[in-house]
Design an enzyme around this catalytic site. Structure first.
Site, PDB file in Angstrom:
ATOM      1  N   SER A  92       0.849  -1.189   0.000  1.00 33.86           N
ATOM      2  CA  SER A  92       0.000   0.000   0.000  1.00 33.86           C
ATOM      3  C   SER A  92       0.882   1.236   0.000  1.00 33.86           C
ATOM      4  O   SER A  92       1.969   1.235   0.584  1.00 33.86           O
ATOM      5  CB  SER A  92      -0.926   0.010   1.221  1.00 33.86           C
ATOM      6  OG  SER A  92      -0.174   0.027   2.416  1.00 33.86           O
ATOM      7  N   HIS A  96       2.091  12.231  -0.997  1.00 39.56           N
ATOM      8  CA  HIS A  96       1.629  13.597  -0.733  1.00 39.56           C
ATOM      9  C   HIS A  96       2.673  14.588  -1.245  1.00 39.56           C
ATOM     10  O   HIS A  96       3.679  14.845  -0.579  1.00 39.56           O
ATOM     11  CB  HIS A  96       1.430  13.813   0.769  1.00 39.56           C
ATOM     12  CG  HIS A  96       0.304  13.045   1.368  1.00 39.56           C
ATOM     13  ND1 HIS A  96      -1.025  13.317   1.098  1.00 39.56           N
ATOM     14  CD2 HIS A  96       0.306  11.997   2.239  1.00 39.56           C
ATOM     15  CE1 HIS A  96      -1.800  12.484   1.785  1.00 39.56           C
ATOM     16  NE2 HIS A  96      -1.017  11.666   2.466  1.00 39.56           N
ATOM     17  N   HIS A 106      -2.967   7.397  -4.214  1.00 38.61           N
ATOM     18  CA  HIS A 106      -2.991   6.238  -3.327  1.00 38.61           C
ATOM     19  C   HIS A 106      -3.117   4.986  -4.175  1.00 38.61           C
ATOM     20  O   HIS A 106      -3.783   4.992  -5.213  1.00 38.61           O
ATOM     21  CB  HIS A 106      -4.189   6.341  -2.371  1.00 38.61           C
ATOM     22  CG  HIS A 106      -4.628   5.011  -1.821  1.00 38.61           C
ATOM     23  ND1 HIS A 106      -5.685   4.311  -2.362  1.00 38.61           N
ATOM     24  CD2 HIS A 106      -4.141   4.253  -0.809  1.00 38.61           C
ATOM     25  CE1 HIS A 106      -5.847   3.177  -1.682  1.00 38.61           C
ATOM     26  NE2 HIS A 106      -4.926   3.117  -0.743  1.00 38.61           N
ATOM     27  N   ASN A 108      -3.009   0.374  -3.702  1.00 37.85           N
ATOM     28  CA  ASN A 108      -2.694  -0.822  -2.938  1.00 37.85           C
ATOM     29  C   ASN A 108      -3.139  -2.059  -3.701  1.00 37.85           C
ATOM     30  O   ASN A 108      -4.057  -1.998  -4.515  1.00 37.85           O
ATOM     31  CB  ASN A 108      -3.319  -0.791  -1.535  1.00 37.85           C
ATOM     32  CG  ASN A 108      -4.805  -1.071  -1.546  1.00 37.85           C
ATOM     33  OD1 ASN A 108      -5.239  -2.213  -1.489  1.00 37.85           O
ATOM     34  ND2 ASN A 108      -5.598  -0.003  -1.637  1.00 37.85           N
ATOM     35  N   VAL A 109      -2.439  -3.140  -3.454  1.00 37.61           N
ATOM     36  CA  VAL A 109      -2.833  -4.457  -3.954  1.00 37.61           C
ATOM     37  C   VAL A 109      -2.611  -5.438  -2.805  1.00 37.61           C
ATOM     38  O   VAL A 109      -1.645  -5.304  -2.038  1.00 37.61           O
ATOM     39  CB  VAL A 109      -2.035  -4.895  -5.205  1.00 37.61           C
ATOM     40  CG1 VAL A 109      -2.486  -4.114  -6.431  1.00 37.61           C
ATOM     41  CG2 VAL A 109      -0.536  -4.727  -5.005  1.00 37.61           C
ATOM     42  N   HIS A 145      -7.393   7.775 -15.931  1.00 41.21           N
ATOM     43  CA  HIS A 145      -8.407   6.762 -16.195  1.00 41.21           C
ATOM     44  C   HIS A 145      -8.102   5.948 -17.452  1.00 41.21           C
ATOM     45  O   HIS A 145      -8.426   4.750 -17.504  1.00 41.21           O
ATOM     46  CB  HIS A 145      -9.786   7.414 -16.278  1.00 41.21           C
ATOM     47  CG  HIS A 145     -10.377   7.699 -14.935  1.00 41.21           C
ATOM     48  ND1 HIS A 145     -11.087   6.757 -14.223  1.00 41.21           N
ATOM     49  CD2 HIS A 145     -10.333   8.811 -14.161  1.00 41.21           C
ATOM     50  CE1 HIS A 145     -11.467   7.279 -13.066  1.00 41.21           C
ATOM     51  NE2 HIS A 145     -11.029   8.522 -13.002  1.00 41.21           N
ATOM     52  N   GLY A 259      -1.461  -4.536  14.010  1.00 43.47           N
ATOM     53  CA  GLY A 259      -0.343  -4.192  13.140  1.00 43.47           C
ATOM     54  C   GLY A 259       0.471  -3.035  13.691  1.00 43.47           C
ATOM     55  O   GLY A 259       0.122  -2.417  14.705  1.00 43.47           O
TER      56      GLY A 259
END
Length: 309
Positions: A92, A96, A106, A108-109, A145, A259
């Site tokens: 992730s 900024h 941002h 994440n996978v 996109h 975590g």
């Protein structure tokens, strides 16, 4: 047959690749790494870049954790998973930039597997990426996109619009009645292509992030800005904080599974401000962000629509 080792190796490579590309693009700082272990099982490596030439704060986190019971954030919608052990791994990141004309991004996978003796494992992939501009540009939105759409094209023409709509719905601040940004891709609980096909789709998303974001960072990094733009950027960053602490599934999962807090909250911006009942000036670029860019829309209309045919 699922292959957890292959997913783990890919995620480690992805973190390396993204960090290298982001640091090279920034040109002013490098990522610093923290390796950490989780008492209940697993760990990860967190990489953070601060005070770069463009990136004010960027974090790219890899985690691979396991435990005997899934937290409430993972079982709320799937109560049948209660009582299973779990393994979760993912990358992730949040970037900024300092320049308000460069958007925050941002991505994440991730991969989850829930197991129980003498039963088939339940597994799924998830992830995506989204863009949060402070000052919008149509061409930037189209590039973002278009890159996302091209990455998913090998998996069928229906996948991009489905994941795009999912993203618009997910990254929405209900208490503000406004979108976080201009969207992108989001998917979760995904296993419908079988392990190999679903894993390939996750890789396509992860591998396309830099192609989507870095051209925007390079294009806007030299745009002049002043106190007005900076003040608005810091105000809008507050929305980012609100979403991550109230709604974000990854944040909730990380905190509920014990975590590493510093790694989980690395996504928060370095500076932010809240103003009571602030309103943009009518007709201003700030007002246009609200009226135009923060409204879910089709950024890739057909040629017929563009030409009026």
């Amino acid at each position: 047959m699922i292959d957890k080792n292959a997913v783990n190796e890919y995620l480690l490579q992805l973190q390396d690749s993204i960090c290298e590309q982001l640091a090279d693009a920034d040109g002013g700082a490098r990522f610093q790494q923290d390796e950490w272990a989780r008492e209940e099982g697993g760990g990860g490596r967190t990489r953070v870049l601060v005070d770069g030439a463009v990136i004010e704060k960027g974090g790219v986190n890899f985690s691979h954790v396991h435990g005997q019971e899934l937290p409430a954030s993972a079982t709320a919608a799937r109560p049948e998973l209660a009582g299973r052990s779990f393994e979760a791994m993912g990358v992730s990141l949040v970037i900024h930039p300092e320049n308000p004309y460069v958007p925050t991004s941002h991505a994440n996978v991730r991969f989850f597997v829930a197991e129980k003796p003498d039963e088939e494992p339940v597994w799924w992939f998830g992830g995506g990426y989204d863009l949060t501009p402070y000052y919008g540009f149509d061409e930037d939105c189209r590039h973002w996109h278009q890159t996302a759409k091209a990455a998913l094209k090998p998996f069928g023409e229906a996948v991009y619009p489905r994941f795009k709509a999912w993203c618009d719905d997910y990254f929405y601040l209900k208490h503000r009645d406004e979108a976080r940004g201009i969207g992108g891709l989001f998917f979760d609980d995904f296993n419908e292509l079988g392990f190999d096909g679903s894993f390939a789709l996750m890789r396509a998303v992860g591998d396309s992030y830099c192609r989507a974001y870095l051209p925007l960072l390079q294009k806007r990094r030299g745009t002049r800005w002043g106190d007005r733009e900076r003040s608005f950027q810091l105000y809008r960053r507050g929305r980012y904080v609100e979403f991550n602490l109230v709604y974000d599934r990854g944040t909730l999962f990380g905190l509920q599974t014990g975590g590493r807090t510093e790694s989980i909250l690395m996504s928060l911006p370095p500076l932010v401000r809240w103003k009571y009942n602030w309103q943009p000036q009518p007709g201003s670029p700030e007002q246009r962000l609200y009226d135009y860019y923060l409204k879910p829309r089709d950024w890739l209309p057909s040629i017929a629509t563009v030409t009026g045919q």
